[in-house]
Scaffold this active site. Structure first.
Site, mmCIF file in Angstrom:
data_model
loop_
_atom_site.group_PDB
_atom_site.id
_atom_site.type_symbol
_atom_site.label_atom_id
_atom_site.label_comp_id
_atom_site.label_asym_id
_atom_site.label_seq_id
_atom_site.Cartn_x
_atom_site.Cartn_y
_atom_site.Cartn_z
ATOM 1 N N TYR A 63 1.548 -14.601 20.482
ATOM 2 C CA TYR A 63 1.232 -14.538 19.047
ATOM 3 C C TYR A 63 -0.218 -14.099 18.831
ATOM 4 O O TYR A 63 -1.145 -14.595 19.472
ATOM 5 C CB TYR A 63 1.442 -15.900 18.405
ATOM 6 C CG TYR A 63 0.945 -15.967 16.966
ATOM 7 C CD1 TYR A 63 1.716 -15.465 15.922
ATOM 8 C CD2 TYR A 63 -0.316 -16.493 16.672
ATOM 9 C CE1 TYR A 63 1.249 -15.491 14.619
ATOM 10 C CE2 TYR A 63 -0.784 -16.537 15.368
ATOM 11 C CZ TYR A 63 -0.013 -16.019 14.342
ATOM 12 O OH TYR A 63 -0.472 -16.046 13.060
ATOM 13 N N GLY A 70 0.704 -14.260 11.040
ATOM 14 C CA GLY A 70 1.370 -14.713 9.833
ATOM 15 C C GLY A 70 2.803 -14.230 9.783
ATOM 16 O O GLY A 70 3.549 -14.315 10.773
ATOM 17 N N ARG A 293 -27.283 -58.105 -6.622
ATOM 18 C CA ARG A 293 -26.540 -59.080 -5.826
ATOM 19 C C ARG A 293 -25.465 -58.416 -4.955
ATOM 20 O O ARG A 293 -25.158 -58.903 -3.860
ATOM 21 C CB ARG A 293 -25.914 -60.101 -6.778
ATOM 22 C CG ARG A 293 -25.177 -61.233 -6.145
ATOM 23 C CD ARG A 293 -25.001 -62.405 -7.117
ATOM 24 N NE ARG A 293 -24.789 -62.009 -8.488
ATOM 25 C CZ ARG A 293 -23.591 -61.979 -9.095
ATOM 26 N NH1 ARG A 293 -22.522 -62.343 -8.439
ATOM 27 N NH2 ARG A 293 -23.485 -61.622 -10.359
#
Length: 551
Positions: A63, A70, A293
């Site tokens: 490939y 594609g 806090r």
């Protein structure tokens, strides 16, 4: 972020893992890279290439090499056309758009691709690795447009710019200057690389752009968290908060590692504070606001997110993420999908969420700070004179870039650390607060920028009225003996100082804190609170002028 040169030894590259710190040393610190002399690794790389070439000679279908890509993968590519086809894939993807990645980001991309291809499974020749090393060591960085296809079939478009520069095509930065890639290679006495079959696709078909940018983002994010923890400690001190919110027991009871670490860092920054844990007073809430806090819990969750992101990016950086892959041991060619960028995309989405600010502004603010005791006023005034005419001008035209933004103005904090009054002629100080020890915001009514300066002064006065905790502010229209005077005709200029200073000078006392009689031991907590109120005044004023608002 700019590249910083480092004298560290070269970072070795082979099939072993590269740490994120080593990656930063090269991408940001400018460290050199060197291919490992390990014979076994070099044989593995060359054997991987042999596997591909043996398959092509045997007529096997591979490939992207002997086929199209594609939807065209069913179409064969003749042996004689395979190199031409490989180059056409590179050329077809040279369609990126937008502003380019920075030179540091581009350098990181080259390094990430080098690390992946060095694992020996990508069927590339050893010379390609040498050419990638040469780009890094000669400070040649591909100019990579910011927008293009990433993550699905690999970072095809942006990585094509890496391949193109290796071939002497498109644009590159060479030692910080943008030029044709061919000229950059020639200036470094390098030759363009001649690609063989599969090699352009091996560069393009991977996740190195998203991984490289991701690592740099997390690196910067971690530094930001460090600074926010320092800022949280400062805010706690300014507001005379309570130390119990950072106590080890609180965080051991909910032992998220990031939370424990953030609490530890804030405690360390607050060590020795004289403003924490004030005596109880009527009307004051029994506990601090969430913003104080809960700082370790909020920042700790970000720290844990960073830890996970670094783990994912460490794996992705050292992975082989192109297609197809070869197995040098068995001689097999394997078709897979390691080019899919789901993992780095996921952690970057998490980083985006944590980086999203809770404070939004209508315009950005840039601070330029100077200390005239160290640098003198001449340098700062020269900056104002030289850069002033460039304010708000687009450069280059049409770029939407403004190297010198429109100035808000010059704000000078002039000796804001007295509440108990200046030392008298006998060197003694009064323990009592002087009623005139308030914040005085001065501007020069006689200056060329008087209208703008007055507007800036009243903006800070309004901020003091709303946010300062102890001392009110007044506005005066005369600046006397202050460092702002050097800028009053160049930019809106104001000076913040304690109101009593001028009256004490008039009485013949020298209020300069550099005097031997005015040492740190004579300062009380009230003195520092006056300085903190001046800071509250300025920061609140700037925030309002920037249109800041909390989401």
């Amino acid at each position: 972020m700019t590249i910083e040169t480092t004298r560290r030894r070269a970072i070795g590259i082979d099939d072993r893992e590269v740490s994120l710190q080593a990656f930063i040393d090269v991408a940001v610190g400018g460290a050199r890279v060197a291919l490992s002399p390990r014979a076994a690794w070099r044989r593995r790389v060359m054997r991987g290439r042999d596997v591909l070439e043996d398959a092509l000679r045997a007529g096997e279908t591979v490939y992207g090499v002997s086929t199209g890509v594609g939807n065209n993968s069913s179409r064969a590519v003749d042996t004689a056309a395979q190199i031409e086809f490989a180059l056409s894939v590179m050329e077809q993807h040279g369609c990126g758009v937008g502003e380019p990645l920075s030179p540091v980001e581009g350098r990181a991309v080259v390094l990430a691709r080098l690390i992946s291809l060095s694992k020996g499974l990508s069927a590339i020749r050893f010379g390609l690795l040498e050419s990638l090393c040469a780009l890094l060591n000669h400070d040649i960085v591909p100019v990579i447009p910011r927008w293009g296809s990433v993550g699905a079939s690999g970072d095809l478009t942006p990585l094509s710019y890496v391949a193109a520069v290796l071939a002497g095509q498109r644009k590159a930065y060479y030692r910080g200057r943008r030029m044709d890639a061919a000229k950059a290679l020639a200036a470094a006495r390098l030759k363009p690389f001649s690609f063989g079959p599969k090699e352009p696709l091996a560069i393009m078909n991977g996740t190195s752009v998203m991984t490289a940018v991701g690592i740099l983002t997390v690196h910067r994010f971690e530094r930001v968290i460090d600074l926010i923890e320092q800022a949280s400690a400062l805010a706690t001190e300014v507001l005379m908060g309570r130390s119990q919110a950072f106590a080890p027991l609180v965080h051991e009871a909910k032992p998220h590692p990031g939370q424990i670490e953030s609490a530890r860092r804030i405690r360390l920054a607050l060590r020795g504070s004289r403003l924490l844990d004030p005596p109880p007073t009527n009307g004051r809430p029994v506990q601090d606001r969430y913003s104080i806090r809960c700082a370790p819990q909020v920042l700790g969750s970000a720290r844990d997110a960073i830890t996970w992101a670094k783990q994912v990016l460490q794996i992705e950086l050292n992975s082989v993420n192109d297609n197809p892959l070869v197995d040098p041991a068995s001689g097999r060619i394997l078709f897979g999908g390691n080019f899919f960028g789901g993992h780095p995309a996921l952690v970057m989405e998490l980083a985006r969420i944590f980086c999203s600010p809770d404070v939004q502004t209508e315009r950005s603010i840039r601070f330029a700070l100077w200390n005239n005791e160290e640098t003198g006023l001449n340098g700062a005034r020269a900056y104002a004179e030289q850069r002033g005419p460039l304010q708000g001008k687009e450069d280059p035209p049409g770029s939407h870039q403004y190297p010198e933004p429109k100035w808000l103005g010059v704000v000078v904090h002039d000796m804001m650390l007295f509440d108990h009054g200046m030392p008298g002629p006998d060197g003694k100080v009064s323990p009592e607060q002087r009623p005139e020890a308030d914040v005085n915001i001065e501007f020069a009514a006689s200056s060329k920028m008087s209208a703008q300066s007055q507007e800036l002064a009243w903006a800070l006065k309004n901020a003091n009225d709303r946010y300062a905790t102890d001392y009110p502010a007044v506005v005066g229209n005369r600046m006397s003996n202050t460092d702002s005077g050097a800028f009053q005709d160049l930019a809106p200029s104001i000076s913040l100082r304690e109101l009593e200073r001028l009256s004490q000078v008039g009485n013949g006392w020298d209020p300069t804190w550099h005097q031997p009689i005015d040492v740190f031991a004579t300062f009380s907590d009230k003195d520092f609170r006056l300085g903190l109120n001046a800071a509250q005044t300025t920061l609140a004023g700037v925030a309002q002028l920037a249109g800041a608002k909390v989401k």
